[in-house]
Scaffold this motif. Structure first.
Motif, PDB file in Angstrom:
ATOM      1  N   TYR A 130      -8.964  -8.522 -90.791  1.00 19.23           N
ATOM      2  CA  TYR A 130      -8.773  -9.844 -90.169  1.00 19.23           C
ATOM      3  C   TYR A 130      -7.317 -10.283 -90.319  1.00 19.23           C
TER       4      TYR A 130
ATOM      5  N   ALA B   6     -11.511 -16.084 -81.751  1.00 22.07           N
ATOM      6  CA  ALA B   6     -11.320 -15.028 -82.750  1.00 22.07           C
ATOM      7  C   ALA B   6     -12.655 -14.595 -83.313  1.00 22.07           C
TER       8      ALA B   6
ATOM      9  N   GLY C 154     -16.872 -17.651 -75.257  1.00 22.90           N
ATOM     10  CA  GLY C 154     -16.775 -16.206 -75.453  1.00 22.90           C
ATOM     11  C   GLY C 154     -17.768 -15.452 -74.580  1.00 22.90           C
TER      12      GLY C 154
ATOM     13  N   PHE D 273      -7.886 -20.506 -80.061  1.00 24.97           N
ATOM     14  CA  PHE D 273      -8.737 -20.478 -81.251  1.00 24.97           C
ATOM     15  C   PHE D 273      -9.681 -19.282 -81.245  1.00 24.97           C
TER      16      PHE D 273
ATOM     17  N   ASP E 115     -13.383 -13.261 -71.856  1.00 21.06           N
ATOM     18  CA  ASP E 115     -13.468 -12.440 -73.059  1.00 21.06           C
ATOM     19  C   ASP E 115     -12.046 -11.992 -73.403  1.00 21.06           C
ATOM     20  N   LEU E 116     -11.604 -12.291 -74.592  1.00 19.64           N
ATOM     21  CA  LEU E 116     -10.241 -11.923 -74.974  1.00 19.64           C
ATOM     22  C   LEU E 116     -10.013 -10.419 -74.979  1.00 19.64           C
TER      23      LEU E 116
ATOM     24  N   ARG F  68     -18.621 -26.012 -89.507  1.00 17.75           N
ATOM     25  CA  ARG F  68     -18.252 -24.677 -89.985  1.00 17.75           C
ATOM     26  C   ARG F  68     -19.464 -23.755 -89.841  1.00 17.75           C
TER      27      ARG F  68
ATOM     28  N   GLY G  62     -16.225 -23.299 -80.940  1.00 13.76           N
ATOM     29  CA  GLY G  62     -16.130 -23.108 -82.387  1.00 13.76           C
ATOM     30  C   GLY G  62     -15.795 -24.428 -83.085  1.00 13.76           C
ATOM     31  N   GLN G  63     -15.600 -24.327 -84.388  1.00 12.83           N
ATOM     32  CA  GLN G  63     -15.335 -25.543 -85.174  1.00 12.83           C
ATOM     33  C   GLN G  63     -14.081 -26.285 -84.670  1.00 12.83           C
ATOM     34  N   ASP G  64     -12.940 -25.595 -84.657  1.00 11.13           N
ATOM     35  CA  ASP G  64     -11.685 -26.268 -84.306  1.00 11.13           C
ATOM     36  C   ASP G  64     -11.676 -26.673 -82.837  1.00 11.13           C
TER      37      ASP G  64
ATOM     38  N   SER H  13     -13.697 -14.714 -86.594  1.00  8.67           N
ATOM     39  CA  SER H  13     -12.976 -15.525 -87.577  1.00  8.67           C
ATOM     40  C   SER H  13     -13.414 -15.291 -89.024  1.00  8.67           C
TER      41      SER H  13
ATOM     42  N   HIS I 165     -10.020 -24.508 -93.526  1.00  2.05           N
ATOM     43  CA  HIS I 165     -10.434 -25.873 -93.189  1.00  2.05           C
ATOM     44  C   HIS I 165     -11.884 -25.845 -92.752  1.00  2.05           C
TER      45      HIS I 165
ATOM     46  N   LYS J  39      -4.318 -10.883 -87.554  1.00  2.00           N
ATOM     47  CA  LYS J  39      -3.670 -12.192 -87.424  1.00  2.00           C
ATOM     48  C   LYS J  39      -2.154 -12.063 -87.614  1.00  2.00           C
TER      49      LYS J  39
HETATM   50  P1  NDP Z   1     -14.964 -20.273 -85.055  1.00  2.00           P
HETATM   51  O1  NDP Z   1     -15.500 -18.974 -85.532  1.00  2.00           O
HETATM   52  O2  NDP Z   1     -15.765 -21.502 -85.299  1.00  2.00           O
HETATM   53  O3  NDP Z   1     -14.659 -20.171 -83.495  1.00  2.00           O
HETATM   54  C1  NDP Z   1     -14.111 -19.017 -82.907  1.00  2.00           C
HETATM   55  C2  NDP Z   1     -14.519 -18.969 -81.451  1.00  2.00           C
HETATM   56  O4  NDP Z   1     -13.972 -17.778 -80.884  1.00  2.00           O
HETATM   57  C3  NDP Z   1     -16.031 -18.894 -81.220  1.00  2.00           C
HETATM   58  O5  NDP Z   1     -16.491 -20.117 -80.697  1.00  2.00           O
HETATM   59  C4  NDP Z   1     -16.210 -17.761 -80.212  1.00  2.00           C
HETATM   60  O6  NDP Z   1     -16.799 -18.195 -78.997  1.00  2.00           O
HETATM   61  C5  NDP Z   1     -14.782 -17.407 -79.806  1.00  2.00           C
HETATM   62  N1  NDP Z   1     -14.705 -15.964 -79.527  1.00  2.00           N
HETATM   63  C6  NDP Z   1     -15.094 -14.941 -80.321  1.00  2.00           C
HETATM   64  N2  NDP Z   1     -14.877 -13.766 -79.707  1.00  2.00           N
HETATM   65  C7  NDP Z   1     -14.334 -14.052 -78.496  1.00  2.00           C
HETATM   66  C8  NDP Z   1     -13.884 -13.255 -77.403  1.00  2.00           C
HETATM   67  N3  NDP Z   1     -13.959 -11.913 -77.425  1.00  2.00           N
HETATM   68  N4  NDP Z   1     -13.391 -13.872 -76.315  1.00  2.00           N
HETATM   69  C9  NDP Z   1     -13.325 -15.239 -76.256  1.00  2.00           C
HETATM   70  N5  NDP Z   1     -13.742 -16.043 -77.265  1.00  2.00           N
HETATM   71  C10 NDP Z   1     -14.229 -15.455 -78.367  1.00  2.00           C
HETATM   72  O7  NDP Z   1     -13.505 -20.436 -85.709  1.00  2.00           O
HETATM   73  P2  NDP Z   1     -12.748 -21.774 -86.193  1.00  2.00           P
HETATM   74  O8  NDP Z   1     -12.912 -22.829 -85.182  1.00  2.00           O
HETATM   75  O9  NDP Z   1     -13.095 -22.037 -87.603  1.00  2.00           O
HETATM   76  O10 NDP Z   1     -11.240 -21.269 -86.214  1.00  2.00           O
HETATM   77  C11 NDP Z   1     -10.434 -21.357 -85.062  1.00  2.00           C
HETATM   78  C12 NDP Z   1      -9.308 -20.364 -85.158  1.00  2.00           C
HETATM   79  O11 NDP Z   1      -8.521 -20.640 -86.319  1.00  2.00           O
HETATM   80  C13 NDP Z   1      -9.753 -18.905 -85.302  1.00  2.00           C
HETATM   81  O12 NDP Z   1      -8.843 -18.109 -84.590  1.00  2.00           O
HETATM   82  C14 NDP Z   1      -9.629 -18.632 -86.785  1.00  2.00           C
HETATM   83  O13 NDP Z   1      -9.427 -17.266 -87.045  1.00  2.00           O
HETATM   84  C15 NDP Z   1      -8.409 -19.478 -87.126  1.00  2.00           C
HETATM   85  N6  NDP Z   1      -8.351 -19.920 -88.495  1.00  2.00           N
HETATM   86  C16 NDP Z   1      -9.385 -20.655 -89.002  1.00  2.00           C
HETATM   87  C17 NDP Z   1      -9.347 -21.101 -90.295  1.00  2.00           C
HETATM   88  C18 NDP Z   1     -10.455 -21.920 -90.856  1.00  2.00           C
HETATM   89  O14 NDP Z   1     -10.456 -22.139 -92.067  1.00  2.00           O
HETATM   90  N7  NDP Z   1     -11.383 -22.413 -90.052  1.00  2.00           N
HETATM   91  C19 NDP Z   1      -8.190 -20.809 -91.168  1.00  2.00           C
HETATM   92  C20 NDP Z   1      -7.134 -20.092 -90.507  1.00  2.00           C
HETATM   93  C21 NDP Z   1      -7.228 -19.655 -89.221  1.00  2.00           C
HETATM   94  P3  NDP Z   1     -18.400 -18.204 -78.725  1.00  2.00           P
HETATM   95  O15 NDP Z   1     -18.928 -19.244 -79.639  1.00  2.00           O
HETATM   96  O16 NDP Z   1     -18.478 -18.570 -77.305  1.00  2.00           O
HETATM   97  O17 NDP Z   1     -18.879 -16.818 -79.078  1.00  2.00           O
END
Ligand code: NDP
Length: 319
Positions: A148, A81, A34, A79, A57-58, A183, A12-14, A83, A178, A152
């Motif tokens: 959501y 989620a 994931g 991270f 898988d979470l 994104r 993901g992004q972060d 999201s 962020h 959280k």
């Molecule tokens: P992303 O949506 O970009 O990344 C989330 C990652 O979670 C995805 O890469 C996905 O993996 C993985 N995922 C989803 N479902 C599962 C699962 N069942 N098991 C394992 N992995 C899973 O989110 P961000 O990087 O933007 O955010 C990171 C975290 O910060 C998240 O928890 C988000 O809720 C939280 N957050 C983000 C904010 C923001 O503005 N960006 C603000 C506040 C909190 P895959 O790609 O492999 O499917």
């Protein structure tokens, strides 16, 4: 021996920004993809041979435990989620299973297999809902208003409880929005910058958006992972708000993004009620003074610079 870190949601992004940072610091990085790795997973190709990828898988305890056992981490960054707040309304069950119970599974796995690991949980400012006080800080009451945010909030309290009851070094980063060129397109900022690039390049003519008066505190994801890493370098665990402290409307985001390529947003943006949320959080503004004071953190990229960075990246990608 290099320090080992386990990053869930690595693609993901972060996760991607943190991977870049930890590899540069000499960490041995283990990343969880994931259960149905999407387009994001391709990003990991650039790190081939430099990190270990694990599928877990979470929502599946056995796979979470195996990921923790295999990586034997000194630091865990959660991270993973579902999201998107918008999507949490259409799939509340899955959102809760990943974002709330998934964190319980991860903490239980850490307690069993890596009790000395330092843990970061990606908490969200969405937990504050339509807060009565502004800006919001660590003591602002938690009043989540979407599936959501409720999930959280559960995870946030769980981390605090495990810290207190089991002595885990587990910290919450209560993060405001962020963004970055990484994104997902499901989010309004990236939808705008992608739309601006498509309109500028003649690939489409209008951009349909929801509430232009929604106000958000937007920062740059690359800055936020600095704060996240710093949290786990502290002697003790704690909770920190991570925010830019500046608030802008979606309309202002549009103005800056369109004018960056010489266009007027009023000629291209169409407000479409279909994109309004069932219940929107209208004002979010974070007070990150604790992170500034204790962690010595401050954001480096400002609002206009962030918008321009995202538009430029989409222009390059589509051009
Ligand atoms: P992303 O949506 O970009 O990344 C989330 C990652 O979670 C995805 O890469 C996905 O993996 C993985 N995922 C989803 N479902 C599962 C699962 N069942 N098991 C394992 N992995 C899973 O989110 P961000 O990087 O933007 O955010 C990171 C975290 O910060 C998240 O928890 C988000 O809720 C939280 N957050 C983000 C904010 C923001 O503005 N960006 C603000 C506040 C909190 P895959 O790609 O492999 O499917």
């Amino acid at each position: 021996m290099p320090k080992r870190a386990l990053i869930t949601g690595i693609a993901g992004q972060d996760g991607t920004y943190l991977t870049e940072m930890l590899l540069a610091k000499g960490y041995e990085v283990f990343g969880v993809l994931g259960p149905c790795p999407g387009a994001f997973a391709d990003r990991m190709g650039q790190y081939e041979g430099r990190l270990h990828l694990i599928e877990a898988d979470l929502t599946d305890m056995a796979s979470v435990l195996a990921a923790v056992e295999t990586s034997a981490p000194a630091e865990v960054y959660n991270f993973a989620a579902q999201s998107s707040v918008g999507q949490s309304w259409s799939d509340a069950l899955t959102t809760t299973d990943i974002n709330a119970v998934g964190v319980l599974r991860l903490l239980e796995a850490i307690r069993a297999a890596a009790p000395h690991a330092r843990v970061f949980q990606a908490s969200s400012a969405e937990m504050f809902g339509n807060a009565e006080e502004s800006p919001q800080c660590e003591t602002t009451p938690i009043r989540p208003e979407s599936p959501y945010a409720i999930a959280k909030a559960y995870a946030f309290h769980l981390v605090a409880a495990y810290r207190k009851s089991y002595g885990l070094h587990a910290s919450n980063g209560v993060m405001f929005n962020h963004e970055s060129p990484l994104r997902s397109l499901d989010f309004v900022t990236r939808k705008i910058t992608d739309g601006v690039a498509r309109i500028k390049l003649g690939l489409m003519s209008e951009l349909r958006l929801g509430n232009l008066d929604s106000r958000r505190d937007w920062g740059f994801a690359g800055d936020y992972v600095d704060a996240i890493w710093l949290m786990l370098q502290q002697d003790g665990p704690d909770d920190y708000v991570v925010a830019s402290g500046e608030v802008h409307t979606v309309r202002e985001f549009c103005e800056v993004a369109f004018s960056h390529v010489g266009l007027d947003y009023r000629e291209h943006v169409v407000v479409d009620p279909a994109f309004f949320r069932p219940l929107d959080v209208n004002i979010q503004q974070g007070d990150a003074s604790k992170a500034r004071r204790v962690l010595g953190w401050s954001p480096k990229v400002g609002f206009s610079e962030l918008v321009a960075m995202m538009v430029d990246a989409d222009m390059e990608r589509l051009g």
